[in-house]
Design an enzyme around this catalytic site. Structure first.
Site: not given
Ligand code: NAD
Ligand code: UGA
Length: 443
Positions: A152, A156, A209, A261, A322
Site C-alpha cells: 500500500e 496519512e 519509501n 513508516c 504531519k
Molecule cells: P495500525 O497500527 O494503524 O493498524 C493495525 C491494526 O491491526 C490495529 O488496529 C491492530 O489492532 C490490528 N491487528 C494487529 N494484529 C491483528 C491480528 N492478528 N488480527 C486482526 N487485527 C490485528 O497500522 P497501519 O498504520 O494501518 O499499518 C499497517 C501496515 O501497513 C504496516 O505494515 C504499515 O507499514 C503499512 N502501511 C501503513 C501506511 C500508513 O499510512 N499508516 C501506509 C502504507 C503502508
Molecule cells: C509515507 C509515504 O508517502 C506513503 O507513500 C507510504 O504509503 C507511507 O509512508 C507508508 O508506507 O506508511 P506518510 O508517512 O503518511 O506516507 O506521510 P508523508 O506525506 O510521506 O510524510 C512523511 C514525513 O516526511 C512527514 O514527517 C513529513 O513532514 C515529511 N516530509 C514530507 C518532509 O519533511 N518533506 C517533504 O517534502 C515531504
C-alpha cells in the site's frame, strides 16, 4: 460485487475496507482490538483521517461494510483476505512480524475454501513465502490458497484520495492467475497495474519509501548548506524541481521525516541489507541527516538568546508528524520537546487534533487552546507541523504578545522578510538570505 475480508482496522485496513466497500464490494474488517470494533460499530473512528467517518457511515448504511472481532464470521464467504496489520520495528530495527504471523495463523485456523491471501502490510522481502509456509503447515488439509503481495502506498492525511487515485498497484505472486484476480478488484481504480513476483513486489514498497526519505534528507542537507552560504532552499528546490527528471514532490526542507513508516521502513531495509552482509551506506546517511535535523530548533533558539534555555518558555505549534492526522508515531515534535525540556525550558503546545495522543507520550507540556495562547509570554515559538490554520496567523498579534520575538519556522511556511519586518528574530530552514536585511534580495 466481490466478498473481501480485511485483517486489521487501522490506517491501511480501515481506509482500504471503506474504499473497497464504496467501490461496491462486500467488506468485513476484523480486528483483535475489541474496543476498536465496538466503537466502529457505533460509528466512532479510531483515527483522525479526513473524510473517513462519512465514508464508513455511508457504506455501513448500505450494508456493504461490516466490523467484527471474529475471523470465522469475516472469512465465511470471503474470496479475498487482505492482511493490513502493523509491522513495527523490533529492538534491532528489523520488522516485527508477530502480528502478521498471528493473522496468518488465525486465517489458517478458520479457512474452509479456496482463498487468495493478499498482504498489504509492509513486510521484509521473503515474508510472502514465509506466510504461505505458516498457513500450509498449520492446515495441510485445506483445499488450496494463494498469496499475493499488494503493498500500500497511501499517505496519512490524504489516505482516501490516495487509495482511490493511486499512481500504480503492484501485485506480486508465484501464481499469475491469483495476481490477475486481485488485479480485477483494483480495475475500478483505473490505474497502472504491475504484475511481478512476490519478492520484487515486497521490495518495491521498501525501495519507494527509502527513496522518498532520501529525497527529503537530500534537500535538508542542501538546506543546511544554503543556510551557511546565503541561498534560499525553497527557491533552490523550486528551481531543481523544474527539471522533469527531478520533479517538485518531496523537496520541502523541514525538521525531517517522521511517522509510522519512513523511520521503521528505512531502518528495516538497512537491516535486511546488513543481514546479507551488504553495507547500506546511503540509507545510514539518510537516517543520520534526519536525526540531526531535529536538533536545529534548539540550536537556533540558543543562538538568538545568546545563552542557554534555563528559565525560558518555549511554544510549539503543531505536534502530529504531519498535518491532517492525529498520528504521533515518530513525530519530530517528541524529540524536539524532550530536548528543550532537558535544557531547562518550560514547553507549551497547541495542535488542532493531536493533543490527546501527544499527552500520552509527553510529560510536563502545557496544552493550550490556540496558537495565540501558546505565544502569549513565550520566549520563542517553534513551528513544527505545517497545519493550514498556522499559515494565516496574525503574526503582528503573535509578536506583540511574546516576551521575546523569536520565531523558528521548522516548515518554511512564513515569509522570512515579512517576519523580519514585523520585528521577529526569524529563522526558517535553509533560508540563507533571512539575516541580510528587511528586503528580499530581488526587490
Ligand atoms: P495500525 O497500527 O494503524 O493498524 C493495525 C491494526 O491491526 C490495529 O488496529 C491492530 O489492532 C490490528 N491487528 C494487529 N494484529 C491483528 C491480528 N492478528 N488480527 C486482526 N487485527 C490485528 O497500522 P497501519 O498504520 O494501518 O499499518 C499497517 C501496515 O501497513 C504496516 O505494515 C504499515 O507499514 C503499512 N502501511 C501503513 C501506511 C500508513 O499510512 N499508516 C501506509 C502504507 C503502508
Ligand atoms: C509515507 C509515504 O508517502 C506513503 O507513500 C507510504 O504509503 C507511507 O509512508 C507508508 O508506507 O506508511 P506518510 O508517512 O503518511 O506516507 O506521510 P508523508 O506525506 O510521506 O510524510 C512523511 C514525513 O516526511 C512527514 O514527517 C513529513 O513532514 C515529511 N516530509 C514530507 C518532509 O519533511 N518533506 C517533504 O517534502 C515531504
Amino acid at each position: 460485487m466481490k466478498s473481501i475480508a480485511i485483517i486489521g482496522a487501522g490506517y491501511v485496513g480501515l481506509v482500504s475496507g471503506a474504499c473497497f466497500s464504496d467501490l461496491g464490494n462486500k467488506v468485513t474488517c476484523v480486528d483483535i482490538n475489541e474496543q476498536r470494533i465496538a466503537n466502529l460499530n457505533k460509528g466512532m473512528m479510531p483515527i483522525f483521517e479526513p473524510g473517513l467517518e462519512e465514508l464508513v457511515r455511508r457504506n455501513v448504511g448500505a450494508k456493504r461494510l461490516y466490523f467484527t472481532t471474529s475471523y470465522e464470521e469475516a472469512l465465511t464467504d470471503a474470496e479475498y483476505v487482505f492482511i493490513a496489520v502493523g509491522t513495527p520495528s523490533d529492538v534491532d530495527g528489523q520488522a516485527d512480524l508477530r502480528y502478521v504471523r498471528m493473522a496468518a495463523e488465525s486465517i489458517a485456523d478458520v479457512m474452509d475454501h479456496y482463498l487468495i491471501i493478499v498482504n498489504k502490510s509492509t513486510v521484509p522481502v521473503g515474508t510472502g513465502d514465509w506466510l504461505a509456509e505458516i498457513v500450509r503447515s498449520r492446515r495441510p488439509d485445506v483445499p488450496d490458497f494463494d498469496v499475493v503481495s499488494c503493498p500500500e502506498f497511501l499517505r496519512e492525511g490524504a489516505a482516501i484520495s490516495d487509495f482511490m487515485n493511486p499512481d500504480r498497484v503492484i501485485l506480486g505472486s508465484t501464481n499469475r492467475e491469483a495476481a490477475e484476480r486481485v488485479a480485477q478488484v483494483h480495475l475500478p481504480l483505473r490505474t497502472k497495474l504491475m504484475l511481478t513476483d512476490l519478492r520484487t513486489a515486497e521490495m518495491v514498497k521498501y525501495a519507494s519509501n527509502a527513496f522518498l526519505a532520501t529525497k527529503i534528507s537530500f534537500i535538508n542537507e542542501i538546506a543546511n548548506i544554503c543556510e551557511a552560504l546565503g541561498a534560499d532552499v525553497k527557491e533552490v528546490a523550486y528551481g531543481m524541481g523544474l527539471d522533469r527528471r527531478i520533479g517538485h514532490a518531496f523537496l520541502d526542507a523541514g525538521l525531517g521525516w517522521g511517522g509510522s513508516c519512513f523511520p521503521k521502513d528505512v531502518k528495516a531495509l538497512a537491516s535486511m541489507a546488513e543481514v546479507e552482509s551488504r553495507h547500506p551506506h546511503l540509507l545510514h546517511a539518510v537516517m543520520d541527516i534526519n536525526r540531526d535535523q531535529r536538533h536545529s530548533p534548539l540550536r537556533k533558539i540558543e543562538n538568538f538568546l545568546g545563552r542557554d534555555l534555563r528559565g525560558t518558555v518555549i511554544g510549539i505549534l503543531g505536534l502530529s508528524f504531519k498535518p491532517n492526522t492525529d498520528d504521533m508515531r515518530e513525530a519530530p515534535s517528541l524529540e524536539i520537546i524532550r530536548n528543550l525540556q532537558r535544557k531547562g525550558a518550560a514547553v507549551r503546545a497547541y495542535d488542532p487534533v493531536a493533543m490527546e495522543n501527544a499527552k500520552r507520550l509527553l510529560s510536563d507540556v502545557e496544552m493550550m487552546g490556540s496558537p495565540y495562547e501558546v505565544a502569549d509570554g513565550a520566549d520563542a515559538l517553534v513551528l513544527v507541523t505545517e497545519w493550514n490554520e498556522f499559515k494565516n496567523l496574525d503574526l503582528a498579534r503573535v509578536k506583540e504578545s511574546m516576551r521575546q520575538p523569536i520565531l523558528v519556522d521548522g516548515r518554511n511556511i512564513y515569509d522570512p522578510v515579512a517576519a523580519g519586518n514585523l520585528g521577529f528574530q526569524y529563522s526558517g530552514i535553509g533560508r540563507g538570505y533571512e539575516g541580510r536585511g528587511t528586503k528580499h534580495p530581488l526587490d
